[in-house]
Design an enzyme around this catalytic site. Structure first.
Site, PDB file in Angstrom:
ATOM      1  N   SER A 132       0.832  -1.211   0.000  1.00 56.99           N
ATOM      2  CA  SER A 132       0.000   0.000   0.000  1.00 56.99           C
ATOM      3  C   SER A 132       0.864   1.258   0.000  1.00 56.99           C
ATOM      4  O   SER A 132       0.602   2.204  -0.747  1.00 56.99           O
ATOM      5  CB  SER A 132      -0.978  -0.003   1.171  1.00 56.99           C
ATOM      6  OG  SER A 132      -0.292  -0.152   2.378  1.00 56.99           O
ATOM      7  N   GLU A 164      -3.586   6.977   4.015  1.00 53.60           N
ATOM      8  CA  GLU A 164      -3.773   5.651   4.618  1.00 53.60           C
ATOM      9  C   GLU A 164      -4.660   5.758   5.870  1.00 53.60           C
ATOM     10  O   GLU A 164      -5.574   4.970   6.064  1.00 53.60           O
ATOM     11  CB  GLU A 164      -2.401   5.074   4.985  1.00 53.60           C
ATOM     12  CG  GLU A 164      -2.453   3.734   5.648  1.00 53.60           C
ATOM     13  CD  GLU A 164      -1.918   2.608   4.767  1.00 53.60           C
ATOM     14  OE1 GLU A 164      -1.246   2.875   3.764  1.00 53.60           O
ATOM     15  OE2 GLU A 164      -2.208   1.455   5.105  1.00 53.60           O
ATOM     16  N   ASP A 176       6.344   3.275   6.800  1.00 57.58           N
ATOM     17  CA  ASP A 176       6.338   2.600   5.499  1.00 57.58           C
ATOM     18  C   ASP A 176       6.540   3.599   4.358  1.00 57.58           C
ATOM     19  O   ASP A 176       7.321   3.365   3.436  1.00 57.58           O
ATOM     20  CB  ASP A 176       5.016   1.846   5.302  1.00 57.58           C
ATOM     21  CG  ASP A 176       4.750   0.866   6.431  1.00 57.58           C
ATOM     22  OD1 ASP A 176       5.701   0.519   7.154  1.00 57.58           O
ATOM     23  OD2 ASP A 176       3.598   0.457   6.597  1.00 57.58           O
TER      24      ASP A 176
END
Ligand code: GLA
Length: 386
Positions: A132, A164, A176
């Site tokens: 993602s 997100e 991330d």
């Protein structure tokens, strides 16, 4: 990678009836150490990996946004004016959430042109390798470029995190996206999640004869539900009870007081975060002073802490880690948010096939589905490819 790029350009032309204006890519990540420390404003040490998501983008002369991917049948189409977290779902919430999030970071969604995007990815979905974030970061860099927003990489990471958190609904931290944007070949990204200062730390795995093996257990996880949010809430409750704004403010010397003040479960959650922050600092120092062959015990200790104190491992991850350790890995741990996904093992090159065979055998013996195993190398972060 070349094939993936060409395939995306061809598919873009087929789907949208014209060539793309540019191609961007961003990698997935493996976290070497520093788990569930990012939202506690602590330290992380992830690396971007040599598996990327590619986005071909064409600018439109109206305000429509259309997104397609080689893994979803349908195009999703929306007017930029209608973008909002509640209007997004499914996989398209990631790229369109980025467009919405950029609107929160300076893009005037009433004035910028619309776009067509086609994506494809070599980052396995659901493996805990941040597919993602790879998608978010490829699209964030692409739209920032075509809309000429001039955002820095840390700013783009924050754009990805907001998408997100709000558009996808997962209460995740900044790690991330930072790894995907800041990663460097053969290196890890040492990030202070409070100041957002980062340093590139050379890993030297290849020179030391080591390989980083990913063991994808195939156990699926979602951070938009359940355990991840519960762990985050425990950390916040622990910080409040101990009178600090984030667990980052505590060190191992505070553990005695923490044990007196907190209930047993919250104490163990807090102990994981405090000791894990220390392990990140120790890993960075060890890499610099002694090289990668000396970090194995820190990786092993991190896994134990996640298994016993933070309780985010699953039997498949524990089996993967223990088997890798028993058959020659110098260190192993689960990586990412937990509750499934992948383990990593740092293995001398000549023992990689032995570890793989042993893990396969152990999974078969326990009646678990065969895991997917592959080695990864540390790669550069998001780029405009052409
Ligand atoms: C997921 C989240 C990250 C981080 C890790 C755990 O990958 O997206 O922000 O919290 O879990 O370290």
């Amino acid at each position: 990678m070349t094939d993936l790029r060409e395939g995306v350009l061809d598919t873009f032309a087929e789907v949208f009836g014209r060539p793309a204006d540019g191609l961007w890519s961003a990698p997935g990540r493996v976290n070497l150490i520093g788990e569930h420390t990012d939202y506690n404003e602590g330290f992380v040490l992830p690396l971007a990996i040599n598996r990327r998501t590619i986005a071909a983008v064409g600018v439109r002369d109206d305000t429509r946004a259309r997104v397609g991917s080689s893994y979803a049948d349908e195009l999703v189409e929306i007017d930029l004016a209608d973008l909002g977290p509640e209007s997004l779902d499914g996989w398209a919430a990631y790229p369109l959430g980025i467009a919405w999030s950029l609107g929160r970071s300076g893009a005037d969604l009433g004035a910028v042109p619309g776009f067509d995007i086609l994506v494809d990815s070599a980052v396995p979905v659901g493996a805990g390798l941040s597919s993602s974030a790879a998608l978010e970061c490829a699209v964030a860099l692409a739209l920032s470029d075509i809309w000429q927003l001039g955002l820095s990489r840390p700013e783009l990471a924050a754009v990805g995190q907001l998408a997100e958190n709000v558009a996808v609904g997962a209460p995740t931290g900044i790690m991330d996206q930072s790894a995907s944007l800041l990663g460097r070949r053969d290196s890890a990204v040492f990030l202070d999640c409070r100041s957002l200062d980062s340093e590139i730390v050379p890993l030297g795995f290849e020179a030391a004869g080591l390989e980083l093996l990913v063991i994808d257990t195939g156990v699926s996880h979602s951070h938009a539900t359940g355990g991840y949010a519960a762990r985050r809430a425990s950390c916040e409750a622990g910080a409040r009870a101990l009178g600090v704004s984030a667990l980052r403010d505590l060190g191992v010397d505070d553990l005695t007081r923490a044990r007196e003040v907190l209930d047993d479960e919250t104490f163990r959650r807090v102990r994981h975060v405090i000791t894990e922050n220390q392990r990140v600092l120790d890993t960075v120092r060890t890499l610099r002073e002694q090289g990668p062959t000396a970090i194995g015990d820190l990786l092993d200790a991190s896994h134990r802490s996640m298994r016993d104190d933070f309780e985010i491992s699953v039997p498949e991850l524990d089996l993967a880690v223990e088997t890798a350790q028993n058959y020659g890995a110098i260190g192993a741990r689960m990586t990412g948010g937990g509750f499934g996904g992948s383990a990593i093992a740092l293995v001398p090159s000549e023992l990689v096939s032995r570890v793989r065979v042993a893990v396969d055998g152990a999974f078969a013996e326990h009646g678990y589905a065969q895991p997917d195993m592959f080695t990864v190398t540390a790669a550069d972060g998001a780029v405009r490819e052409q």
